[in-house]
Design a protein around this motif. Structure first.
Motif, PDB file in Angstrom:
ATOM      1  N   GLU A  89       0.817  -1.216   0.000  1.00 19.33           N
ATOM      2  CA  GLU A  89       0.000   0.000   0.000  1.00 19.33           C
ATOM      3  C   GLU A  89       0.848   1.263   0.000  1.00 19.33           C
ATOM      4  O   GLU A  89       0.414   2.306  -0.490  1.00 19.33           O
ATOM      5  N   ARG A  90       2.066   1.183   0.533  1.00 18.38           N
ATOM      6  CA  ARG A  90       2.936   2.352   0.629  1.00 18.38           C
ATOM      7  C   ARG A  90       4.062   2.342  -0.400  1.00 18.38           C
ATOM      8  O   ARG A  90       4.895   3.242  -0.409  1.00 18.38           O
ATOM      9  N   GLY A  91       4.093   1.342  -1.240  1.00 20.15           N
ATOM     10  CA  GLY A  91       5.113   1.268  -2.288  1.00 20.15           C
ATOM     11  C   GLY A  91       6.522   1.081  -1.741  1.00 20.15           C
ATOM     12  O   GLY A  91       7.485   1.584  -2.312  1.00 20.15           O
ATOM     13  N   ILE A  92       6.637   0.350  -0.646  1.00 19.84           N
ATOM     14  CA  ILE A  92       7.934   0.127  -0.011  1.00 19.84           C
ATOM     15  C   ILE A  92       8.410  -1.287  -0.324  1.00 19.84           C
ATOM     16  O   ILE A  92       7.634  -2.231  -0.304  1.00 19.84           O
ATOM     17  N   SER A  93       9.706  -1.409  -0.564  1.00 19.31           N
ATOM     18  CA  SER A  93      10.323  -2.698  -0.843  1.00 19.31           C
ATOM     19  C   SER A  93      11.239  -3.098   0.311  1.00 19.31           C
ATOM     20  O   SER A  93      11.832  -2.234   0.968  1.00 19.31           O
ATOM     21  N   ALA A  94      11.389  -4.387   0.541  1.00 20.50           N
ATOM     22  CA  ALA A  94      12.264  -4.890   1.605  1.00 20.50           C
ATOM     23  C   ALA A  94      13.718  -4.471   1.386  1.00 20.50           C
ATOM     24  O   ALA A  94      14.497  -4.444   2.331  1.00 20.50           O
ATOM     25  N   THR A  95      14.082  -4.131   0.174  1.00 21.28           N
ATOM     26  CA  THR A  95      15.456  -3.694  -0.097  1.00 21.28           C
ATOM     27  C   THR A  95      15.742  -2.324   0.513  1.00 21.28           C
ATOM     28  O   THR A  95      16.898  -1.925   0.604  1.00 21.28           O
ATOM     29  N   GLN A  96      14.719  -1.631   0.948  1.00 24.11           N
ATOM     30  CA  GLN A  96      14.877  -0.296   1.541  1.00 24.11           C
ATOM     31  C   GLN A  96      15.029  -0.338   3.060  1.00 24.11           C
ATOM     32  O   GLN A  96      15.197   0.700   3.685  1.00 24.11           O
ATOM     33  N   PHE A  97      14.978  -1.524   3.654  1.00 25.59           N
ATOM     34  CA  PHE A  97      15.002  -1.656   5.108  1.00 25.59           C
ATOM     35  C   PHE A  97      16.393  -1.419   5.697  1.00 25.59           C
ATOM     36  O   PHE A  97      17.394  -1.824   5.119  1.00 25.59           O
ATOM     37  N   ALA A  98      16.404  -0.866   6.887  1.00 25.29           N
ATOM     38  CA  ALA A  98      17.646  -0.667   7.636  1.00 25.29           C
ATOM     39  C   ALA A  98      18.082  -1.962   8.326  1.00 25.29           C
ATOM     40  O   ALA A  98      19.256  -2.131   8.642  1.00 25.29           O
ATOM     41  N   ILE A  99      17.128  -2.859   8.568  1.00 28.88           N
ATOM     42  CA  ILE A  99      17.407  -4.148   9.214  1.00 28.88           C
ATOM     43  C   ILE A  99      16.690  -5.254   8.441  1.00 28.88           C
ATOM     44  O   ILE A  99      15.850  -4.977   7.586  1.00 28.88           O
ATOM     45  N   THR A 100      16.989  -6.478   8.792  1.00 28.74           N
ATOM     46  CA  THR A 100      16.308  -7.611   8.165  1.00 28.74           C
ATOM     47  C   THR A 100      14.969  -7.848   8.852  1.00 28.74           C
ATOM     48  O   THR A 100      14.902  -7.919  10.078  1.00 28.74           O
ATOM     49  N   ALA A 101      13.924  -7.936   8.062  1.00 24.85           N
ATOM     50  CA  ALA A 101      12.583  -8.231   8.570  1.00 24.85           C
ATOM     51  C   ALA A 101      11.924  -9.216   7.616  1.00 24.85           C
ATOM     52  O   ALA A 101      12.093  -9.115   6.399  1.00 24.85           O
ATOM     53  N   LYS A 102      11.200 -10.161   8.174  1.00 25.58           N
ATOM     54  CA  LYS A 102      10.515 -11.174   7.378  1.00 25.58           C
ATOM     55  C   LYS A 102       9.145 -10.647   6.961  1.00 25.58           C
ATOM     56  O   LYS A 102       8.340 -10.281   7.812  1.00 25.58           O
ATOM     57  N   THR A 103       8.902 -10.617   5.664  1.00 23.71           N
ATOM     58  CA  THR A 103       7.612 -10.181   5.141  1.00 23.71           C
ATOM     59  C   THR A 103       6.599 -11.316   5.329  1.00 23.71           C
ATOM     60  O   THR A 103       6.880 -12.456   4.992  1.00 23.71           O
ATOM     61  N   ILE A 104       5.443 -10.969   5.905  1.00 26.85           N
ATOM     62  CA  ILE A 104       4.426 -11.983   6.161  1.00 26.85           C
ATOM     63  C   ILE A 104       3.076 -11.570   5.575  1.00 26.85           C
ATOM     64  O   ILE A 104       2.786 -10.388   5.434  1.00 26.85           O
ATOM     65  N   ASP A 105       2.273 -12.579   5.264  1.00 28.59           N
ATOM     66  CA  ASP A 105       0.927 -12.323   4.739  1.00 28.59           C
ATOM     67  C   ASP A 105      -0.078 -12.227   5.886  1.00 28.59           C
ATOM     68  O   ASP A 105       0.273 -12.414   7.052  1.00 28.59           O
ATOM     69  N   GLY A 106      -1.316 -11.959   5.549  1.00 26.46           N
ATOM     70  CA  GLY A 106      -2.361 -11.765   6.554  1.00 26.46           C
ATOM     71  C   GLY A 106      -2.607 -12.971   7.441  1.00 26.46           C
ATOM     72  O   GLY A 106      -2.838 -12.841   8.644  1.00 26.46           O
ATOM     73  N   ASP A 107      -2.551 -14.174   6.867  1.00 32.37           N
ATOM     74  CA  ASP A 107      -2.779 -15.386   7.661  1.00 32.37           C
ATOM     75  C   ASP A 107      -1.669 -15.591   8.690  1.00 32.37           C
ATOM     76  O   ASP A 107      -1.933 -15.959   9.831  1.00 32.37           O
ATOM     77  N   THR A 108      -0.427 -15.361   8.271  1.00 32.43           N
ATOM     78  CA  THR A 108       0.706 -15.512   9.188  1.00 32.43           C
ATOM     79  C   THR A 108       0.642 -14.448  10.283  1.00 32.43           C
ATOM     80  O   THR A 108       0.933 -14.731  11.444  1.00 32.43           O
ATOM     81  N   LEU A 109       0.208 -13.253   9.919  1.00 29.40           N
ATOM     82  CA  LEU A 109       0.050 -12.170  10.896  1.00 29.40           C
ATOM     83  C   LEU A 109      -0.956 -12.580  11.971  1.00 29.40           C
ATOM     84  O   LEU A 109      -0.698 -12.432  13.165  1.00 29.40           O
ATOM     85  N   LYS A 110      -2.070 -13.116  11.560  1.00 26.24           N
ATOM     86  CA  LYS A 110      -3.098 -13.565  12.510  1.00 26.24           C
ATOM     87  C   LYS A 110      -2.554 -14.659  13.427  1.00 26.24           C
ATOM     88  O   LYS A 110      -2.840 -14.680  14.623  1.00 26.24           O
ATOM     89  N   GLN A 111      -1.766 -15.560  12.864  1.00 30.32           N
ATOM     90  CA  GLN A 111      -1.194 -16.658  13.641  1.00 30.32           C
ATOM     91  C   GLN A 111      -0.201 -16.127  14.676  1.00 30.32           C
ATOM     92  O   GLN A 111      -0.151 -16.625  15.810  1.00 30.32           O
ATOM     93  N   LEU A 112       0.590 -15.130  14.298  1.00 28.52           N
ATOM     94  CA  LEU A 112       1.530 -14.505  15.243  1.00 28.52           C
ATOM     95  C   LEU A 112       0.788 -13.963  16.456  1.00 28.52           C
ATOM     96  O   LEU A 112       1.194 -14.185  17.596  1.00 28.52           O
ATOM     97  N   ILE A 113      -0.271 -13.245  16.190  1.00 29.71           N
ATOM     98  CA  ILE A 113      -1.060 -12.645  17.269  1.00 29.71           C
ATOM     99  C   ILE A 113      -1.696 -13.732  18.135  1.00 29.71           C
ATOM    100  O   ILE A 113      -1.680 -13.650  19.369  1.00 29.71           O
ATOM    101  N   LYS A 114      -2.202 -14.750  17.487  1.00 29.00           N
ATOM    102  CA  LYS A 114      -2.884 -15.833  18.201  1.00 29.00           C
ATOM    103  C   LYS A 114      -1.946 -16.602  19.125  1.00 29.00           C
ATOM    104  O   LYS A 114      -2.336 -17.005  20.226  1.00 29.00           O
ATOM    105  N   THR A 115      -0.710 -16.799  18.713  1.00 31.94           N
ATOM    106  CA  THR A 115       0.219 -17.623  19.481  1.00 31.94           C
ATOM    107  C   THR A 115       1.022 -16.862  20.511  1.00 31.94           C
ATOM    108  O   THR A 115       1.683 -17.477  21.354  1.00 31.94           O
ATOM    109  N   ALA A 116       0.996 -15.548  20.482  1.00 29.71           N
ATOM    110  CA  ALA A 116       1.739 -14.748  21.467  1.00 29.71           C
ATOM    111  C   ALA A 116       1.081 -14.814  22.837  1.00 29.71           C
ATOM    112  O   ALA A 116      -0.148 -14.868  22.941  1.00 29.71           O
ATOM    113  N   ASP A 117       1.902 -14.849  23.882  1.00 27.15           N
ATOM    114  CA  ASP A 117       1.364 -14.821  25.240  1.00 27.15           C
ATOM    115  C   ASP A 117       0.847 -13.422  25.584  1.00 27.15           C
ATOM    116  O   ASP A 117      -0.096 -13.280  26.366  1.00 27.15           O
TER     117      ASP A 117
END
Length: 122
Positions: A89-117
């Motif tokens: 939505e913001r036209g940003i690419s992972a190559t522009q990052f200052a650090i390494t971050a894993k790009t995730i889709d909506g389903d993985t995002l929901k799973q992250l939230i669900k499994t966090a304490d």
């Protein structure tokens, strides 16, 4: 007595400047990691702007948040995620990052939230 390790998910959804939410969330994440908690960080919404390298905040007399992000490695915080849709939505690419971050889709995002304490969204 051994401490119980929890998985803490910090969700950063605000732009890096104009408020202190990002800095406070990163401070809290670093403190939690120092106490041997399993810390995960997710950038979503306008929070994805925090990941950009070569930020120049000198004109607004603020510290560069990308430098704080680089401290994550020193605290063994390697679970850094970014919402794929927010990047698109913001036209940003992972190559522009200052650090390494894993790009995730909506389903993985929901799973992250669900499994966090504990989920801390700022």
């Amino acid at each position: 007595m051994t401490a119980i390790q929890k998985t803490l998910l910090f969700i950063l959804q605000r732009a890096p400047y104009g408020n202190s939410a990002t800095r406070e969330a990163l401070d809290a994440a670093l403190a939690a990691a120092a106490f041997e908690q399993n810390v995960q960080i997710l950038f979503t919404g306008d929070g994805v702007w925090n990941l950009l390298s070569e930020q120049d905040s000198s004109s607004i007399n603020s510290k560069d948040t990308s430098k704080m992000l680089q401290a994550l490695d020193y605290y063994d915080i390697s679970d850094v995620f970014v919402d794929e849709i927010s990047l698109q939505e913001r036209g940003i690419s992972a190559t522009q990052f200052a650090i390494t971050a894993k790009t995730i889709d909506g389903d993985t995002l929901k799973q992250l939230i669900k499994t966090a304490d504990c989920v801390i969204a700022l």
